[in-house]
Design a protein around this motif. Structure first.
Motif, PDB file in Angstrom:
ATOM      1  N   GLY A  77       0.811  -1.205   0.000  1.00 27.84           N
ATOM      2  CA  GLY A  77       0.000   0.000   0.000  1.00 27.84           C
ATOM      3  C   GLY A  77       0.846   1.258   0.000  1.00 27.84           C
ATOM      4  O   GLY A  77       2.086   1.206  -0.051  1.00 27.84           O
ATOM      5  N   ILE A  78       0.188   2.395   0.086  1.00 25.33           N
ATOM      6  CA  ILE A  78       0.860   3.688   0.002  1.00 25.33           C
ATOM      7  C   ILE A  78       1.914   3.854   1.096  1.00 25.33           C
ATOM      8  O   ILE A  78       3.050   4.274   0.823  1.00 25.33           O
ATOM      9  CB  ILE A  78      -0.171   4.827   0.067  1.00 25.33           C
ATOM     10  N   ASP A  79       1.566   3.539   2.332  1.00 21.61           N
ATOM     11  CA  ASP A  79       2.529   3.701   3.432  1.00 21.61           C
ATOM     12  C   ASP A  79       3.759   2.818   3.238  1.00 21.61           C
ATOM     13  O   ASP A  79       4.883   3.223   3.582  1.00 21.61           O
ATOM     14  CB  ASP A  79       1.870   3.380   4.773  1.00 21.61           C
ATOM     15  N   ASP A  80       3.556   1.609   2.698  1.00 22.05           N
ATOM     16  CA  ASP A  80       4.691   0.724   2.441  1.00 22.05           C
ATOM     17  C   ASP A  80       5.652   1.358   1.441  1.00 22.05           C
ATOM     18  O   ASP A  80       6.881   1.288   1.599  1.00 22.05           O
ATOM     19  CB  ASP A  80       4.202  -0.621   1.879  1.00 22.05           C
ATOM     20  N   VAL A  81       5.085   1.966   0.406  1.00 24.96           N
ATOM     21  CA  VAL A  81       5.914   2.565  -0.636  1.00 24.96           C
ATOM     22  C   VAL A  81       6.643   3.803  -0.102  1.00 24.96           C
ATOM     23  O   VAL A  81       7.831   4.007  -0.368  1.00 24.96           O
ATOM     24  CB  VAL A  81       5.059   2.926  -1.868  1.00 24.96           C
ATOM     25  N   VAL A  82       5.934   4.623   0.666  1.00 27.34           N
ATOM     26  CA  VAL A  82       6.546   5.818   1.243  1.00 27.34           C
ATOM     27  C   VAL A  82       7.715   5.434   2.154  1.00 27.34           C
ATOM     28  O   VAL A  82       8.810   6.021   2.070  1.00 27.34           O
ATOM     29  CB  VAL A  82       5.510   6.648   2.023  1.00 27.34           C
TER      30      VAL A  82
END
Length: 269
Positions: free
Chosen positions: A60-65
């Motif tokens: 998800g987004i947090d993983d990528v950030v």
């Protein structure tokens, strides 16, 4: 002795990180130190990504950030971030966290607070949303779906060639997170748009983009109205979502280079 300024390119959904190679070559020739690391779980090549879609499923987004934040910490200086589509959202989040010297968000995915939801954007993402189970899966586009979502502003033959060269499966989770952002006070799609101490930001839109129409980018600009930091916008009226990889990529890249230098983001500074 000048020190090359790091530049990190961040791809979005359905494109492999190696699609940034022409930009890397251009920026390196301009005296920068560019790189294009993939998302967590991204295989090294397009072919491997197609053969192993499960490797990127569920991120998800947090993983990528967090993945890019860790990479940035290892750099000798805060980098310039250049992101396309969901990569543009990631770049904005990292800039808002003061992890970058400047950022360019090209056809960036909707951040929390952006309300317009054009029908073309719904159609472009339908391959993911048509099955709720895709939130945990990786989803591929057909050549026809890629044509609508990315290659609508170029010739059909060019769209097909871009699809064959660069298209890869993408995790469905980020799209579900973005879709529910305005109903979730803790959404990972939230960006610190009020940060007045951050570096400059450039938003770029394509006037013919089906996936992230210009109205979305202009609504994103409004989210930054309370920040005193530089926030600029440039529109390419005749370009679609493929503007970073199609035959007109150089015009976009040169525009980005010019803007960065105008902001004082030159190598050796």
């Amino acid at each position: 002795m000048t020190v090359p300024l790091p530049v990190v390119f961040i791809h979005g959904l359905w494109l492999h990180s190696t699609s940034w190679q022409p930009w890397i070559d251009l920026f390196r020739a301009g005296g920068y130190d560019p790189s294009a690391p993939g998302w967590p779980g991204d295989p090294a090549t397009v072919e491997e990504a197609r053969q192993n879609p499960e490797s990127i499923a569920g991120y998800g987004i947090d993983d990528v950030v967090e993945h890019y934040a860790t990479l940035i910490e290892a750099l000798p200086a805060p980098p310039l971030l250049i992101g396309h589509s969901f990569g543009g959202m990631i770049a904005q989040k990292l800039l808002g966290q003061d992890r970058a010297a400047a950022a360019v968000a090209i056809d960036a995915a909707q951040i929390k607070g952006v309300l317009p939801l054009p029908l073309s954007a719904l159609k472009a993402t339908l391959p993911v949303f048509k099955n709720p189970a895709n939130k945990r899966r990786a989803v591929s586009l057909t050549a026809e779906q890629f044509r609508f979502a990315f290659g609508n502003a170029v010739a059909e033959e060019e769209s097909a060639a871009l699809y064959e060269r660069w298209a890869v499966p993408a995790p469905g989770k980020p799209l579900y997170e973005a879709a529910s952002a305005n109903f979730n006070p803790h959404s990972p799609a939230k960006v610190d748009t009020d940060n007045s101490g951050r570096g400059p930001l450039l938003l770029i839109s394509g006037g013919k983009d089906h996936t992230v129409p210009e109205v979305v980018t202009r609504a994103t600009l409004k989210q930054y109205r309370h920040s005193e930091a530089v926030t600029d916008i440039i529109n390419f009226p005749d370009r679609g979502h493929s503007l970073t990889i199609d035959g007109g990529w150089r015009e976009v890249a040169d525009t980005v280079l010019t803007w960065l230098r105008q902001q004082g983001q030159e190598t050796g500074r």
